[in-house]
Write a protein that holds these residues in place. Structure first.
Motif, PDB file in Angstrom:
ATOM      1  N   SER A  67     120.956 -16.577   2.881  1.00  0.00           N
ATOM      2  CA  SER A  67     120.616 -15.713   4.025  1.00  0.00           C
ATOM      3  C   SER A  67     119.952 -14.420   3.553  1.00  0.00           C
ATOM      4  N   ILE A  68     120.390 -13.908   2.386  1.00  0.00           N
ATOM      5  CA  ILE A  68     119.763 -12.694   1.837  1.00  0.00           C
ATOM      6  C   ILE A  68     118.328 -12.993   1.405  1.00  0.00           C
ATOM      7  N   PHE A  69     118.123 -14.174   0.763  1.00  0.00           N
ATOM      8  CA  PHE A  69     116.762 -14.588   0.392  1.00  0.00           C
ATOM      9  C   PHE A  69     115.898 -14.750   1.643  1.00  0.00           C
ATOM     10  N   GLY A  70     116.485 -15.320   2.716  1.00  0.00           N
ATOM     11  CA  GLY A  70     115.749 -15.508   3.976  1.00  0.00           C
ATOM     12  C   GLY A  70     115.378 -14.178   4.614  1.00  0.00           C
ATOM     13  N   ALA A  71     116.311 -13.211   4.555  1.00  0.00           N
ATOM     14  CA  ALA A  71     116.036 -11.883   5.128  1.00  0.00           C
ATOM     15  C   ALA A  71     114.888 -11.214   4.379  1.00  0.00           C
ATOM     16  N   PHE A  72     114.882 -11.318   3.034  1.00  0.00           N
ATOM     17  CA  PHE A  72     113.775 -10.733   2.271  1.00  0.00           C
ATOM     18  C   PHE A  72     112.450 -11.408   2.613  1.00  0.00           C
ATOM     19  N   SER A  73     112.481 -12.738   2.752  1.00  0.00           N
ATOM     20  CA  SER A  73     111.257 -13.471   3.102  1.00  0.00           C
ATOM     21  C   SER A  73     110.721 -13.005   4.456  1.00  0.00           C
ATOM     22  N   LEU A  74     111.634 -12.786   5.422  1.00  0.00           N
ATOM     23  CA  LEU A  74     111.242 -12.276   6.734  1.00  0.00           C
ATOM     24  C   LEU A  74     110.600 -10.896   6.619  1.00  0.00           C
ATOM     25  N   ILE A  75     111.223 -10.027   5.817  1.00  0.00           N
ATOM     26  CA  ILE A  75     110.699  -8.668   5.641  1.00  0.00           C
ATOM     27  C   ILE A  75     109.311  -8.713   5.004  1.00  0.00           C
ATOM     28  N   PHE A  76     109.149  -9.561   3.977  1.00  0.00           N
ATOM     29  CA  PHE A  76     107.860  -9.658   3.279  1.00  0.00           C
ATOM     30  C   PHE A  76     106.751 -10.108   4.229  1.00  0.00           C
ATOM     31  N   TRP A  77     107.016 -11.176   5.002  1.00  0.00           N
ATOM     32  CA  TRP A  77     105.971 -11.697   5.878  1.00  0.00           C
ATOM     33  C   TRP A  77     105.719 -10.775   7.072  1.00  0.00           C
ATOM     34  N   THR A  78     106.750 -10.052   7.517  1.00  0.00           N
ATOM     35  CA  THR A  78     106.545  -9.067   8.583  1.00  0.00           C
ATOM     36  C   THR A  78     105.640  -7.942   8.100  1.00  0.00           C
ATOM     37  N   LEU A  79     105.912  -7.444   6.876  1.00  0.00           N
ATOM     38  CA  LEU A  79     105.066  -6.389   6.293  1.00  0.00           C
ATOM     39  C   LEU A  79     103.636  -6.873   6.085  1.00  0.00           C
ATOM     40  N   THR A  80     103.477  -8.153   5.780  1.00  0.00           N
ATOM     41  CA  THR A  80     102.144  -8.701   5.500  1.00  0.00           C
ATOM     42  C   THR A  80     101.347  -8.904   6.787  1.00  0.00           C
ATOM     43  N   LEU A  81     102.004  -9.446   7.816  1.00  0.00           N
ATOM     44  CA  LEU A  81     101.279  -9.804   9.037  1.00  0.00           C
ATOM     45  C   LEU A  81     100.981  -8.604   9.931  1.00  0.00           C
ATOM     46  N   ILE A  82     101.945  -7.682  10.077  1.00  0.00           N
ATOM     47  CA  ILE A  82     101.718  -6.591  11.040  1.00  0.00           C
ATOM     48  C   ILE A  82     101.054  -5.367  10.394  1.00  0.00           C
ATOM     49  N   PRO A  83     101.685  -4.671   9.448  1.00  0.00           N
ATOM     50  CA  PRO A  83     100.961  -3.511   8.879  1.00  0.00           C
ATOM     51  C   PRO A  83      99.679  -3.894   8.145  1.00  0.00           C
ATOM     52  N   LEU A  84      99.744  -4.946   7.309  1.00  0.00           N
ATOM     53  CA  LEU A  84      98.576  -5.275   6.466  1.00  0.00           C
ATOM     54  C   LEU A  84      97.478  -5.954   7.272  1.00  0.00           C
ATOM     55  N   LEU A  85      97.815  -7.048   7.949  1.00  0.00           N
ATOM     56  CA  LEU A  85      96.779  -7.820   8.644  1.00  0.00           C
ATOM     57  C   LEU A  85      96.319  -7.124   9.934  1.00  0.00           C
ATOM     58  N   LYS A  86      97.279  -6.776  10.804  1.00  0.00           N
ATOM     59  CA  LYS A  86      96.898  -6.231  12.123  1.00  0.00           C
ATOM     60  C   LYS A  86      96.349  -4.812  12.010  1.00  0.00           C
ATOM     61  N   TYR A  87      97.082  -3.932  11.330  1.00  0.00           N
ATOM     62  CA  TYR A  87      96.685  -2.524  11.315  1.00  0.00           C
ATOM     63  C   TYR A  87      95.577  -2.243  10.306  1.00  0.00           C
ATOM     64  N   VAL A  88      95.778  -2.657   9.045  1.00  0.00           N
ATOM     65  CA  VAL A  88      94.810  -2.308   7.991  1.00  0.00           C
ATOM     66  C   VAL A  88      93.478  -3.022   8.195  1.00  0.00           C
ATOM     67  N   PHE A  89      93.520  -4.308   8.535  1.00  0.00           N
ATOM     68  CA  PHE A  89      92.273  -5.066   8.620  1.00  0.00           C
ATOM     69  C   PHE A  89      91.608  -5.023   9.999  1.00  0.00           C
ATOM     70  N   VAL A  90      92.382  -4.861  11.072  1.00  0.00           N
ATOM     71  CA  VAL A  90      91.789  -4.929  12.412  1.00  0.00           C
ATOM     72  C   VAL A  90      91.777  -3.564  13.095  1.00  0.00           C
ATOM     73  N   LEU A  91      92.963  -2.991  13.310  1.00  0.00           N
ATOM     74  CA  LEU A  91      93.074  -1.809  14.168  1.00  0.00           C
ATOM     75  C   LEU A  91      92.341  -0.585  13.622  1.00  0.00           C
ATOM     76  N   LEU A  92      92.336  -0.418  12.302  1.00  0.00           N
ATOM     77  CA  LEU A  92      91.670   0.762  11.734  1.00  0.00           C
ATOM     78  C   LEU A  92      90.165   0.753  11.968  1.00  0.00           C
TER      79      LEU A  92
END
Length: 788
Positions: A67-92
């Motif tokens: 479950s701890i490994f799963g939580a980290f995986s969730l955090i990693f993909w959340t950081l990748t999809l929303i701040p990196l993909l949505k904000y850095v590549f599109v919204l800016l």
């Protein structure tokens, strides 16, 4: 010839290289500075993410390595999809003249489609250089969807309410960020040898918070140079600790980069895992600052800072914490501080506390900016805006909002005393802002970028699915603290909408009860009363026509000024209006009436600063307009046909090269200069006392003279002489002291909104004369009741 062409090519390459290197170095410096302003909030998230995620049933029944490994995986993909993909590549990429945030997107939409509900908009506003900003200034075929939205006013109102609700959630962030950041940072003292009690920790957090808000009036510019190094040291510290924990505790955590662990996590935890997403989303709180603070930096600088420093540091830190927790699950409540190696605990604790303060400071400043923008949209009561830095434009402080934020933050800190409960509220506020931003961005893709509906729908569905899952998990926690941002947002949205509704009704009354120009012409140039020397500046919200309150003046006052200027100070849907384009000057009625119109335009991020030079700029602008009208007779057409004619933009550059008036300045603040305008010695002494008590309101002493140009038209010379003599006689500011009431036939709800809500806000906000920096001694107010 070949060697010469080769040399010129080399020179061009060298010049291009120098320009690109200069641009890159500027972006790198801005990227460094952005750490202190943009990433303080996002960077301090590791303090509380894991403890918030593993709370309740997830901690009790599912706390395992998987479950701890799963939580980290969730955090990693959340950081990748929303701040990196949505904000850095599109919204800016969706900036408005370099500005970002919810209002920038709304402003873009209002200019590319007729969505604006701002009153007194004119075709001349579309000529502003900032107005035409966008990927293409070419008109494109209006889509049925666009026409549908433009046609229905209720849909445009709904769009404004959505924008205001998002803005209110940002204000909610301004309350919750300091509470959770400071409380989380000082919680490290719980695990030291000299363990502090929860009461002592709470007292320490409250002292830090009071100090933080109490120092806001000083502005951040004096300590801002420390912000970037503090956050950078913090990011490098958490990167190093994360790397150390990964290697020393459980290197196998790298397998959790695979999304397979997310599927495994939900398979094992089920509904409890879904509810825990309310904690996972705290890893991206503060992401909105990347877009909202774009105006202070460049898109490239924010992209560089996030992609090459912030993103890797956060990922490695979360990975290290997960590696530590996989071997020490009992430490879940203090996972961050427990995972710090003992020799570096105290330095990291100090840096964590400083980084939390920096992150809180950035959010408080952003809240001031949001309130200022809401006011510019006509959606927030008038408040005092203080410009705190002479060097950094846009650094503002709003006393009323500052103390309201402080009281609310202390109430939440003392009331909850638990970062998990505050985290539930904080997560809901941040995810709601992101949800609103995604919706507005989809509209921008269609109406501003002019891309296909399919692309916009794909963007909307993809990110709404991700954010919708997180938002649903956050809503589950409404009873456990999540109600706070909803209540705060509801109250602020209600205040904004009541103010907007009342302001619109008052404007519509003015619009439908304008003074007839035929009536004015029938009175003759004297207006049927005595015209005495002096200039009368009549303030009104109308950009065209003569307000009803003018007839009130004419019928109630025995005499009026020889020169009358109807002044309209208004906001336009652009971030900034350059000084060269600020003034629009026109004429009302034929030349003998000596009646003019001046429209002063500000963008939603402009600050109306009192530099004491407004009167002089206005006189020069009118003089330039008079001469321009004489030189270009086709400009306004014949006098008879242009009773309320076209307006001319009078720029500062035009004024500098103008030969209409000769300007001479002098330092004499005594009675000699004002002897013509103030006959009474008592009034002279009163003005002297006023000037001594209000040195910031003291006007620059300027005397105007006509140049000795024999070729000047006699009628123009006479009009300019009248203007100069009127200025020498003195300037009076004339405003209506209005009382707004609902008609007797109005519904109960309308009476409640206007007679109680709007009246209460008007009585308890700053007066229009104070907001416009009008000197009280020169102000004339005439009461008038508006039945709306």
């Amino acid at each position: 010839m070949e060697p010469e062409s080769g040399t010129s090519t080399q020179r061009q390459r060298r010049t291009t290289f120098q320009v690109s290197w200069a641009s890159l170095s500027r972006d790198l410096i801005l990227a460094y500075q952005s750490f202190g302003v943009v990433y303080g909030d996002l960077g301090t998230s590791p303090l509380y993410v894991y403890s918030s995620t593993f709370s309740g049933k997830l901690e009790k029944y599912h706390l395992s390595q998987d479950s701890i490994f799963g939580a980290f995986s969730l955090i990693f993909w959340t950081l990748t999809l929303i701040p990196l993909l949505k904000y850095v590549f599109v919204l800016l990429s969706a900036d408005d003249n370099g500005e970002g945030g919810t209002f920038a997107l709304y402003s873009l939409l209002c200019r590319h489609a007729k969505f604006s509900l701002l009153p007194n908009q004119q075709a001349a506003d579309e000529e502003l250089s900032a107005y035409k900003y966008g990927p293409s200034s070419q008109p494109f075929a209006s889509s049925p969807f666009k026409r549908f939205l433009e046609k229905h006013k209720r849909l445009r109102t709904a769009l404004l309410v959505v924008v205001l609700f998002g803005a209110c959630m940002v204000i909610g962030d301004g309350v919750l960020t300091p509470a959770i950041s400071v409380l989380s940072s000082v919680s490290g003292l719980e695990i030291t040898e000299k363990k502090l009690t929860s009461g002592e920790l709470l007292l320490l957090a409250c002292v830090i918070l009071v100090g933080l808000f109490a120092l806001q009036h000083c502005g951040t510019h004096r300590v801002a140079f420390l912000f970037a190094p503090i956050v950078l040291i913090w990011l490098l510290s958490i990167f190093s600790i994360g790397l150390y924990n990964t290697i020393s505790w459980n290197p196998k955590i790298v397998y959790a980069f695979s999304p397979h662990y997310i599927i495994k996590f939900f398979r094992e935890t089920g509904k409890d895992g879904w509810i825990s997403l309310g904690g996972v989303l705290l890893s991206i709180t503060g992401t909105e600052a990347m877009f909202a603070d774009l105006g202070h930096f460049t898109a490239l600088s924010i992209r560089l800072a996030f992609a090459f420093v912030v993103y890797p540091c956060l990922v490695v830190q979360y990975m290290g914490q997960a590696a530590y927790l996989s071997k020490n699950p009992q430490r879940i409540h203090s996972s961050f501080y427990s995972s710090i190696p003992e020799p570096v605990f105290w330095p990291v604790f100090v840096v964590a506390t400083l980084a939390a303060i920096v992150g809180s400071q950035a959010v408080i400043t952003a809240t001031f900016s949001i309130v200022k923008q809401c006011h510019a949209l006509g959606c927030f009561p008038r408040v005092k805006v203080v410009h705190t830095s002479k060097h950094i434009y846009g650094q503002i402080y709003i006393p009323e909002i500052n103390w309201i934020l402080m009281i609310l933050t202390l109430a939440i800190t003392i009331g909850f005393q638990d970062t998990n409960l505050i985290g539930n509220a904080y997560g809901l506020a941040c995810m709601t802002v992101m949800f609103v931003t995604t919706f507005l961005m989809a509209l921008v893709i269609v109406f501003v970028w002019q891309k296909s509906m399919v692309l916009a729908a794909a963007f909307l569905i993809f990110f709404w699915l991700i954010e919708g899952v997180y938002l649903s998990a956050a809503f589950i926690k409404v009873p456990q603290g999540g109600w706070v941002p909803l209540v705060l947002s509801f109250i602020f949205t209600l205040v904004m909408y009541v103010w907007h509704y009342g302001t619109r009704r008052k404007y519509n009354f003015d619009l439908h009860n304008k003074v007839s120009l035929k009536w004015l012409l029938g009175l003759g140039p004297s207006l049927g009363i005595v015209r005495v020397p002096g200039i009368g500046l009549i303030y009104s919200e109308l950009a065209t026509g003569v307000p009803a309150i003018f007839s009130h003046f004419v019928t109630n006052l025995p005499a009026f000024h020889k020169v009358l200027v109807f002044v309209c100070v208004k906001s336009v849907p652009v971030p900034y209006v350059s000084p060269e384009e600020r003034f629009l000057i026109g004429r009302i009625c034929p030349r003998p009436y000596r009646m003019y119109r001046c429209i002063v335009r500000y963008g939603y991020k402009d600050i109306q600063r009192d530099d004491g030079d407004f009167e002089n700029q206005l006189i020069q602008s009118i003089a330039e307009f008079i001469q321009m009208e004489a030189v270009e007779p086709q400009f306004l057409g014949s006098e008879s046909s242009s009773l309320d004619g076209r307006m001319a933009v009078i720029s500062a550059r035009t004024l500098q090269s103008s030969l209409s008036l000769v300007v001479s300045e002098h330092e004499d603040f005594g009675a000699s200069n004002s002897s013509q305008s103030i006959k009474s010695l008592d009034l002279q002494s009163l003005r002297s006392v006023y000037d001594d008590e209000n040195p910031q309101m003291r006007r620059r002493q300027v005397r105007f003279q006509l140049p000795s140009t024999p070729s000047m038209d006699p009628a123009v010379r006479e009009e300019l002489m009248d203007l100069i003599q009127a200025k020498e006689a003195g300037v009076a500011y004339i405003m209506g002291h209005s009382y707004v009431k609902a008609r007797r036939s109005s519904s109960f709800l309308k009476k409640l909104v206007i007679d109680i809500g709007y009246s209460f806000l008007r009585k308890n906000c700053r007066g229009p004369a104070v907001a416009l920096n009008i000197p009280h001694i020169s102000l004339i107010e005439v009461g008038m009741i508006y039945y709306v």
